[in-house]
Structures are given as structure tokens and as C-alpha cells.
Design a protein around this motif. Structure first.
Motif, PDB file in Angstrom:
ATOM      1  N   GLU A 159      12.177  -7.034  -4.434  1.00  0.00           N
ATOM      2  CA  GLU A 159      11.284  -5.914  -4.736  1.00  0.00           C
ATOM      3  C   GLU A 159      10.492  -5.494  -3.498  1.00  0.00           C
ATOM      4  OE1 GLU A 159       9.263  -7.274  -8.246  1.00  0.00           O
ATOM      5  OE2 GLU A 159      11.145  -7.156  -9.386  1.00  0.00           O
ATOM      6  N   ARG A 160      10.081  -6.472  -2.721  1.00  0.00           N
ATOM      7  CA  ARG A 160       9.332  -6.156  -1.498  1.00  0.00           C
ATOM      8  C   ARG A 160      10.221  -5.394  -0.511  1.00  0.00           C
ATOM      9  NH1 ARG A 160       8.708  -8.756   3.385  1.00  0.00           N
ATOM     10  NH2 ARG A 160       9.683 -10.680   2.678  1.00  0.00           N
ATOM     11  N   PHE A 161      11.481  -5.805  -0.387  1.00  0.00           N
ATOM     12  CA  PHE A 161      12.390  -5.130   0.539  1.00  0.00           C
ATOM     13  C   PHE A 161      12.563  -3.667   0.149  1.00  0.00           C
ATOM     14  CE2 PHE A 161      15.130  -8.427   2.980  1.00  0.00           C
ATOM     15  CZ  PHE A 161      13.994  -9.131   3.300  1.00  0.00           C
ATOM     16  N   ILE A 162      12.732  -3.404  -1.143  1.00  0.00           N
ATOM     17  CA  ILE A 162      12.929  -2.024  -1.606  1.00  0.00           C
ATOM     18  C   ILE A 162      11.678  -1.200  -1.305  1.00  0.00           C
ATOM     19  CG2 ILE A 162      13.261  -0.583  -3.657  1.00  0.00           C
ATOM     20  CD1 ILE A 162      14.820  -3.017  -4.866  1.00  0.00           C
ATOM     21  N   ARG A 163      10.546  -1.772  -1.604  1.00  0.00           N
ATOM     22  CA  ARG A 163       9.268  -1.075  -1.471  1.00  0.00           C
ATOM     23  C   ARG A 163       8.917  -0.856   0.004  1.00  0.00           C
ATOM     24  NH1 ARG A 163       6.540  -4.789  -4.146  1.00  0.00           N
ATOM     25  NH2 ARG A 163       5.542  -5.508  -2.252  1.00  0.00           N
ATOM     26  N   TYR A 164       8.995  -1.917   0.760  1.00  0.00           N
ATOM     27  CA  TYR A 164       8.465  -1.910   2.114  1.00  0.00           C
ATOM     28  C   TYR A 164       9.449  -1.314   3.128  1.00  0.00           C
ATOM     29  CZ  TYR A 164       6.176  -3.745   6.312  1.00  0.00           C
ATOM     30  OH  TYR A 164       5.567  -3.881   7.521  1.00  0.00           O
ATOM     31  N   TYR A 165      10.704  -1.691   2.993  1.00  0.00           N
ATOM     32  CA  TYR A 165      11.693  -1.209   3.968  1.00  0.00           C
ATOM     33  C   TYR A 165      12.385   0.074   3.509  1.00  0.00           C
ATOM     34  CZ  TYR A 165      11.133  -5.804   6.160  1.00  0.00           C
ATOM     35  OH  TYR A 165      10.621  -6.909   6.762  1.00  0.00           O
TER      36      TYR A 165
END
Lengths: 479, 484
Positions: free
Chosen positions: A303-309
């Protein structure tokens, strides 16, 4: 009639502690038979078990990662049965009071999310191994594995298809490996799965009679075995028969399950609390310390990868499936600041090479900084995308940095405008017929000229610049 | 007085004063064994060579001035404690050839304290029995009357001390297996609090009840032995980390003003009149010493035997599963696995052991667990609470150790239930985990010893040493010895 499958899984995961659960012997795999043994794990008379605290910590990690309630007090129990790989004649396990209960994992199902309940997680000791002589009627016992710590993760019967079962298993596997509490090696048996499966007509509330499936040693086999078993049960019911409650073994070669009839099934394990061990008390302070020591879990990372990157969910899924890969990716992006490009290179060429060589990202000859540098060179226009593909391959084969490879091969892109104008003019002049046709409206021929220029420059010409210049030349002469 | 008749503290003083040596004492005891062992049969194995070698080494230490608590003291070990490199049989054919590659923690402790091991003492097979008649190696006889049993299961250890075939010995007590033979052999025997003495290396009978303890010739020796044996062991999860006092400081301290609890449930039918009379005399002796007797109640006493005979066999059925012929000990030849298991266990175990494995297996079986094992565990908690309540009203409890004096060999072998009743007064302490001591309190008309049992709260062994030493001094005016 339409049927639905009801599946519950029991997973056994060997924990990566240095020593066994109740003695100081090494728990490493692959040693000479019976070299990792002592009077305690050999079940000699008068010896006593002492619990390895690390086992509790690792088990608590898995319980937290799967949203379980951790019982403040749990208890070890003896599971009694005779078998030569079980030196005490009982396995120390947990029964009435397991370590943790009432958890769940979330799976992505058709774009949505589905919770698979976890009934319980408990700690226990592994048994040894029997080695059967191929030529003589003799069997040998290797007790190295005896006392290697296991956790058993029991799911609720919430799974509805073979595919879902495989996804659930992959999810557990991923979490265990992320937590670094299990190496997840299914071939060596450090991650094992049994399945309970039954079918019922869609809409019916009651469960059908279940079969227990064993001997499936890969994700694929679990899925195949379940698919087979669901069809088998459906066939029986549709032909007026009844499913028998039994244990069935998956036969990989035949692609079928077979009934394991006989005494093995008539077990009465006579569980009772192990009087040699005291209740295990897991207080909140201990849980908090363990929680603080836990890494980011795969789902959170995704989820962090989708959001942040800002990368697609698919990319995030691939990149976070392996913790080391995710870490590599983050190192690359930290340097080149191009998340999508980094994902493409990593998931494309780099992964392809690694897969071909059966290597993991940890064994990748290209260091993260080199890949990032290469991406920057493409972005700066120093090399073309096509050239980059060759360069990455060379980087992978040689372990060299991008600049070194470029220098060796003279692969710097031609970006000098005058040089390219000259080359383009010559090319157009050499092909008057094609030039005329293009100008008459055969625009497809534009590609032909680009190809010719690339050929002349051995692919080093900057494609964008070539396009621009070629257009100018062809269109000008049209005026 | 002969050297072999002496106590630990007497011998210790003599060694200190240079009046004797470890070798001299060991030789005297080995000589005594040669003389009487044929009649008593206390030992499964006499460790003559090992003992003499150890004595010689000890004497070297002694000349260097290195005199430890048990330096040069010949001690017998019940053949249930594992001894590295020395066959440990547990009184069973199934382990007749088992040589442990490790020492029990108590063996390490005793050796470190200077003890000389003279032999492995006879016992009921796997400690299952009250008479030492179930030993595969034949019965031990009571030194006071060779026609009688010495008690059990630690009958060899008790008889060895009573017959002066050692100075002190080690036993184990699961339902009375130290206190009952101590009483029937007229010596001192203590079962410490559960968790006080390490069980590591003690071959398990019933893990939640088993406890190692000493047999000695007097209470002071018991205190000395406890100083060596007691203490936390990280190798045992049920070992308790409670500070160990110097038990010797309790010897002879007066008990003025103490309340001695007399449980009314323990003086009912079945007690031999001479035993009853001896205990009544003991109560008077206590009062002479300045203590007050108070009647107390242990209301769940009637359930002790039933609870014990579910829990102990249940645990035993599991503990004895490891004797399967696969790894060590006896293996019966057979063509296939199941057959090998069956024949090994059928031929390797004696009748009493098989009986208890059957009872225990039944009690743990699906469908019976709740009615038997679980219920027994619940009642056990009540029995424990009985004692907690009782010790609010008294300092120690006094009871007979056994309902009768020693009975004849063979008298009860065909009647297991009668045999089980021998432990009726001792079993409760194991169920509650509390310490108990048996001391000589008199003789029957035909000259058989009668024991008195004192019980105290958890980790109150000091109190037991105190009351038993005072009682011993007041009650035993004349020192009798068995005629052998």
C-alpha cells in the motif's frame, strides 16, 4: 446442481531459531544424521524439556501479523502416539490453551478484499525422519529434526476454491518470510500444508463430509490436489454416492488423491497438559517489545508503494513479494527518483536474467546504485532505451557499472545535431523513390528512413532527434 | 561402634580430626555389604571398584585440607537416578542394559559435595509399588525382619541405610516412596517440596508428583543431605528458584508454642492398633516438648487415593511410552514395527507397570478424559487447598506414615488395591506438592518399626527438620539396630 467448496488449511512452519524448542541442539537443516541430538531430544529416560523463549517470540510475531488475540497464558500438552521418529512416544504441542486465536489474513479477491479467519496458532516440536533402505527391509531414524520448533496455523473453513487456498498459502508464506521467522522452503519441509475440504450445494448452510489431504509439497500441488479432490467429491455426490471422512494422500505423479486407509487414522492422541512444563505467560510488555521489533509487513509495504511511489498495484505486488526485492527497489528509487522506470527495469530485464539463472535479488550482480545510474543516463538522453537494454545485460553479465560498459563498447548516443542532419540527408538522397512515395502520402515509410539511419549509426543515434530531423528534411523537400 | 554404623556428621567429624579416611569408611561399608547383602538384597548393583577409586581420590583432597560436606561418605542411589556410564535399570528388564550418557543433577551435586557412590539400590519397577517386590531383580527384605517387605518403591535405598550398607541414600517419592519405606525400616526419609530438588535425570514415573529426597540415620543427616540436594536447576522447568536455607540450623531448635495439627480424617478405620497407639504416644511427646496439638480437618482426604490412581498412571502411561525398543534398552526381535513394539513392551515390563499403563491410557482416552483425568485434577486442587487452610491453623501436621507396620513378602502381591492402601497417608503430600518427613516413633511388640510423618507448607523443610529433630531426641531413648 452448483456446488461450492469449503476449505480449511493447516500450515506447519519451522521457525528459524538457532536452537531447538526444548534443548540446546542446533536446528539447522542438512547435517549428518543424528549429529544434532542430545539426551533431551533423543527422549532418554529422566531428561526434561526447557522452553526456548525465542520460539515464543517468533510465534507471537506471526500471531500479531495475522491479527490474532494472544492468550495471556498458554500451555503445552502431550500428543501421545507411537512412531519411531517420535522418541518420547509423545509430541509436545498445544491443545486446549494455544498461544493465539481468532485472527485473519486479507486476500485480494476479484479486486475486492476477503478475510480468511485464523482459528489458532500454536507452538510444537517437529518429529524426526525415517530413512528406508531401498534394498533391505530396514529403516533408519534420523532425529536431527526432532525438537525443531514449529508453529501450526489453522485457518477457519473460509476458503472457497483451490485458487483461493493457494493465494492464502502464498500470503502466509510471504508474511513468515518477511518476519524472518521461517525460511519458507517447501521442498525441505520448513513450510508444510494439510487441507480439509468438503463440498455442498450452493446455498446450503451445513457443511458436507470432509476429507483431509496430505503430502502436498508446493503451492501448485496444493491447488492441483484441491481441484482434483473437489471434482472427485462432486462426482461422487452427483452420482448418488456419499463422501467418506478420511485422510487422503496427494500423488503428484498421478495427479490424484488416494485414501490412506488403516490404523493411522484411528488415533486417539490422549492429549493432556505436559507436567514437565509450566504455563507460558505472555504479558503485554513482552508483546509490545516483540511488536516494536517487527518489520513492515508485505501488505503495508504494498500500500505504501502504491501511495508513495505512485506505481500500479500490479507493480507494487511484484516488487513487495520479496522483501529483498522491495528493499533493492527502494534503494534504486532513492538515487534515481524515477519510480516507474525503476519498477520497469527491475521487473523486466533484471528479473528475467535472475529467473533464467535461478538467482534471487540478493545474488544480483548489478548493485542498486548502478541500476539507478543507468536509469539516469537514459533520462538524460546519454543512451537510448534500446541501448540501455544491451547495457543492462552487459552490466548483469560483468557486474560492471553502466559508464564502464558504455565506455568499453563506445555506446554513447549520438546527440550532435549537425552530425545527424548530415546522416539523415545522405540517407534520404540514397533512396529517392521511397522519399517520393513518402511525400506522395505513404507516411508509413517514415519508419523505413529511421531504420536506415539507425543502421548507419549502429543504433547510437538519439531516436527523438532522428525523428525531428528526418521530419524536417522530408517535409522541407516537399515544399 | 563400627564405622559403617556411624552417621554423616559423626564420620565428617572423624575425617576432620584425622581419625579415619574415606578409604577406611568405604572399605568398612563395602565389607558390611559383603556380609549382609545376601540376606537383605538392597542393591541391584554394588559399585565396589568405582567407590574405592573415588575414596582414594577423596583422600588426596582431604590431605590437601579440602573437606566437603559429604567427603568420604558412602551413599547409595536408587536405581532410578541416572548415572553417567553406569547401568541404570529403574528396576525393569526393559532398561536392564541402559547406560545413561549423563548424570542426574542430584548425582552431580552429591559428587561435587564429596560423596562416594557405593551402589544402585533396588526398587519397585519404575517406582510402581509399595514393597519393592515388583523389581525385575527380585525383592529386597526388611532388615528388621527378613520375612517382611522393606516398603517401596525406594525399598532398596531404605533397607541399605537400615542395614548399614551405606550411610545415607537417595530415593524418590511419587506417592510415599521415600516416607513409607523409611517408616517401615525405622529410619529418616524426607520428600521435599515439589520443585525443591531437581528432577533432571530422575527417570519419570509421574512427573507432577515425583520428587527426590534423602534417607538418613538421623534428622541431622537429613538436614546435611538437604543442604546438598536442594536448589534451583535451570535444566528443569518445574524447579523453583527459592532461596535454600542452611537446613542444619533448624536441628534441635525448640518448638515451644508450636501448634501440631492432627487431621481427624487420618485416624479412621484400617489403622493398625499398634500404629495408632504409637502415634498417640507421639502426640504426647510433642506436648512434652512444648507444642500444642490441635485437631484439624483435611476434608478431601477420602479422595486422595482415587485422584492419585488416576493422575499417576495417566502421566506414567505417557512417560513410559519412550520404552519402545527403538533407541535403547531391551528390544524384542520381531519382523515388523508394530510387532516389535508389542513384544518389547509385553516382555520388557512387569505386571504392575502394565496394569498402570492400562489404567492411565484408559483415563486419558477420548470420552473418558473429562470424567477421569480432568476431574481428578480439579479434586487435586481442592486437596491442595485443604492443606493451605490447615496450615493457617497449625505449624506442622502429624500423622502416621503408614497404616500398618511392614507386612510379609507376598502378602499383598495378589491384591493391588490392598497394596495401594499402604500409601494412604503419604499420597496427599505429593498431590499438594508439600514436603513431608518420616521419623521413627516406636516399635511394635514383635519389633517392627513404626513411623511418624510430619507435613509442612511449601518450602518449609526447615520446620520439618526442626520438629523431627526435637521429636527424635525426645522419643528415641534407646538406639535399636536390626539384628542381621
Amino acid at each position: 446442481m452448483e456446488f461450492e467448496a469449503i476449505i480449511g488449511l493447516e500450515v506447519h512452519a519451522q521457525l528459524l531459531t538457532d536452537t531447538k524448542i526444548f534443548c540446546g541442539c542446533s536446528s539447522k537443516f542438512g547435517a549428518a544424521p543424528n549429529s544434532h541430538t542430545c539426551p533431551v531430544c533423543l527422549g532418554m529416560p529422566g531428561v526434561l524439556p526447557v522452553l526456548n523463549k525465542k520460539v515464543v517470540e517468533y510465534a507471537v510475531k506471526m500471531a500479531l501479523a495475522t491479527n490474532c488475540t494472544i492468550n495471556p497464558t498458554c500451555e503445552f500438552a502431550r500428543k501421545n502416539y507411537f512412531y519411531p521418529d517420535l522418541p518420547k512416544g509423545y509430541q509436545i504441542s498445544q491443545y486446549v490453551y494455544p498461544l493465539a486465536e481468532h485472527g485473519y489474513v486479507e486476500l485480494e479477491v476479484n479486486g475486492g478484499k476477503k478475510k480468511i479467519g485464523i482459528t489458532r496458532i500454536h507452538m510444537e516440536e517437529d518429529a524426526g525422519k525415517l530413512l528406508h533402505d531401498e534394498y533391505n527391509p530396514v529403516s533408519y531414524v534420523d532425529l536431527n529434526r526432532t525438537g525443531v520448533p514449529l508453529i501450526e496455523i489453522v485457518s477457519e473453513p473460509d476458503i472457497r476454491s483451490a485458487e483461493e487456498a493457494a493465494n492464502y498459502l502464498k500470503s502466509l508464506h510471504e508474511v513468515l518470510v518477511y518476519l524472518e521467522i521461517c525460511d519458507g522452503n517447501m521442498e525441505e519441509g520448513s513450510f508444510r500444508c494439510d487441507a480439509n475440504v468438503s463440498i455442498r450445494p450452493k446455498g446450503q448452510k451445513e457443511f458436507g463430509t470432509r476429507a483431509e489431504l496430505k503430502n502436498m509439497n508446493s503451492f501448485r500441488n496444493v491447488q492441483r490436489a484441491l481441484e482434483y479432490e473437489i471434482k472427485r467429491q462432486q462426482y461422487i455426490v452427483e452420482n448418488g454416492g456419499t463422501v467418506v471422512q478420511e485422510t487422503r494422500l496427494w500423488d503428484d505423479a498421478q495427479g490424484a488423491t488416494h485414501s490412506m486407509r488403516g490404523k493411522e487414522e484411528a488415533h486417539d492422541y490422549r492429549y493432556f497438559p505436559d507436567p514437565d512444563l509450566v504455563p507460558v505467560i505472555v504479558d503485554t510488555a513482552w508483546i509490545d517489545r516483540i511488536r516494536a521489533d517487527m518489520p513492515e509487513l508485505p501488505q503495508d509495504k504494498r500500500e505504501r508503494f502504491i501511495r508513495y511511489y505512485q506505481i500500479p498495484a500490479y507493480d507494487a505486488g511484484v516488487l513487495t513479494a520479496d522483501k529483498a526485492l522491495a528493499q533493492y527497489y527502494e534503494e534504486v528509487v532513492a538515487i534515481c527518483a524515477q519510480p516507474k522506470q525503476a519498477a520497469n527495469w527491475l521487473m523486466g530485464d533484471v528479473m528475467k536474467f535472475l529467473n533464467e539463472d535461478r538467482r534471487t535479488i540478493r545474488e544480483c550482480p548489478i548493485i542498486a546504485a548502478s541500476l539507478a545510474e543507468m536509469i539516469n543516463l537514459v533520462e538524460a538522453g546519454t543512451i537510448s532505451g534500446k541501448m540501455a537494454k544491451d547495457i543492462v545485460e552487459e552490466m548483469y553479465r560483468s557486474g560492471k557499472g553502466p559508464k564502464e560498459v558504455i565506455a568499453e563498447k563506445g555506446m554513447v548516443q549520438i546527440t550532435d545535431r549537425d552530425t545527424l542532419i548530415h546522416t539523415a540527408s545522405v540517407t534520404v538522397d540514397e533512396h529517392p523513390q521511397q522519399a517520393a512515395d513518402y511525400r506522395a502520402g505513404k507516411e508509413k515509410l517514415f519508419g523505413f528512413f529511421v531504420g536506415q539511419i539507425m543502421k548507419k549509426t549502429q543504433g547510437k543515434a538519439n531516436p527523438q532527434l532522428v525523428n525531428e530531423i528526418l521530419k524536417e528534411i522530408l517535409d522541407k523537400k516537399n515544399d | 561402634m563400627e564405622l559403617y554404623q556411624s552417621t554423616i556428621h559423626e564420620l565428617h567429624d572423624k575425617i576432620k580430626e584425622g581419625k579415619t579416611t574415606a578409604t577406611e569408611i568405604t572399605k568398612a561399608v563395602l565389607q558390611r555389604i559383603d556380609t549382609v547383602e545376601g540376606k537383605v538384597h538392597s542393591y541391584i548393583r554394588v559399585m565396589k571398584d568405582e567407590a574405592l577409586a573415588a575414596a582414594a581420590a577423596t583422600d588426596k583432597e582431604i590431605t590437601k585440607g579440602n573437606i566437603k560436606l559429604l567427603s568420604g561418605i558412602p551413599i547409595a542411589l536408587k536405581d532410578i537416578v541416572c548415572t553417567k556410564g553406569i547401568t541404570t535399570t529403574c528396576g525393569s528388564y526393559i532398561l536392564h542394559n541402559f547406560v545413561p550418557p549423563y548424570d542426574a543433577t542430584v548425582v552431580e551435586k552429591l559428587r561435587a559435595a564429596g560423596a562416594i557412590f557405593v551402589g544402585k539400590a533396588n526398587m519397585d519397577e519404575f517406582a510402581m509399588g509399595s514393597s519393592t517386590e515388583t523389581s525385575y531383580f527380585g525383592p529386597t527384605r526388611n532388615p528388621w525382619d527378613l520375612e517382611c517387605i522393606p516398603g517401596g518403591s525406594s525399598g532398596g535405598s531404605a533397607a541399605a541405610v537400615a542395614a548399614d550398607e551405606c550411610v545415607a541414600s537417595i530415593g524418590s517419592d511419587t506417592g510415599g516412596s521415600i516416607r513409607q519405606p523409611a517408616a517401615l525400616c525405622g529410619i529418616v526419609g524426607m520428600k521435599p517440596t515439589y520443585g525443591r530438588v531437581s528432577r533432571f535425570g530422575l527417570i519419570a514415573f509421574a512427573s507432577s508428583l515425583d520428587q527426590i529426597g534423602p534417607f538418613t540415620k538421623d534428622v541431622e543427616d537429613c538436614a546435611i543431605m538437604m543442604n546438598v540436594l536442594a536448589g534451583y536447576d535451570p535444566k528443569e522447568s518445574t524447579s523453583v528458584n527459592v532461596e535454600v536455607p542452611d537446613y542444619r540450623q533448624f536441628v534441635g531448635r525448640d518448638i515451644k508454642g508450636w501448634k501440631v495439627g492432627i487431621p481427624k480424617e487420618y485416624f479412621v478405620e484400617g489403622i493398625d492398633p499398634e500404629v495408632k497407639a504409637a502415634i498417640e504416644e507421639a502426640i504426647k511427646t510433642m506436648e512434652k516438648c512444648g507444642a500444642k496439638s490441635v485437631e484439624i480437618s483435611l476434608p478431601h482426604t477420602q479422595y486422595c487415593l482415587a485422584v492419585y490412581y488416576i493422575i499417576a498412571p495417566a502421566e506414567a502411561s505417557s512417560n513410559l511410552a519412550r520404552y519402545d525398543g527403538v533407541k535403547y534398552g531391551f528390544r524384542a526381535p520381531a519382523a515388523e514395527l508394530l510387532d516389535m513394539y508389542k513384544k518389547t513392551r509385553m516382555q520388557g515390563f512387569g505386571a504392575e507397570v502394565k496394569r498402570r499403563i492400562m489404567i492411565g491410557t484408559y483415563a486419558l482416552s477420548a470420552g473418558y478424559y473429562d470424567a477421569y483425568y480432568k476431574k481428578a485434577s480439579q479434586v487435586r486442587a481442592l486437596i491442595k487447598r485443604d492443606f493451605e487452610e490447615a496450615f493457617k491453623k497449625c505449624d506442622v501436621i502429624l500423622t502416621p506414615t503408614t497404616p500398618t507396620p511392614a507386612f510379609k513378602i507376598g502378602e499383598k502381591t495378589d491384591n493391588p488395591l490392598q497394596m495401594y492402601l499402604s500409601d494412604i497417608f503419604t499420597i496427599s503430600a505429593n498431590l499438594a506438592g508439600i514436603p513431608g518427613i518420616s521419623v521413627l516413633c516406636g516399635f511394635t511388640k514383635i519389633g517392627l518399626p513404626v513411623g511418624a510423618q510430619f507435613l509442612a507448607g511449601h518450602f518449609q523443610e526447615g520446620k520439618l527438620i526442626q520438629v523431627a529433630s526435637v521429636f527424635e531426641k525426645e522419643a528415641q531413648s534407646e538406639k535399636r539396630r536390626p539384628k542381621l
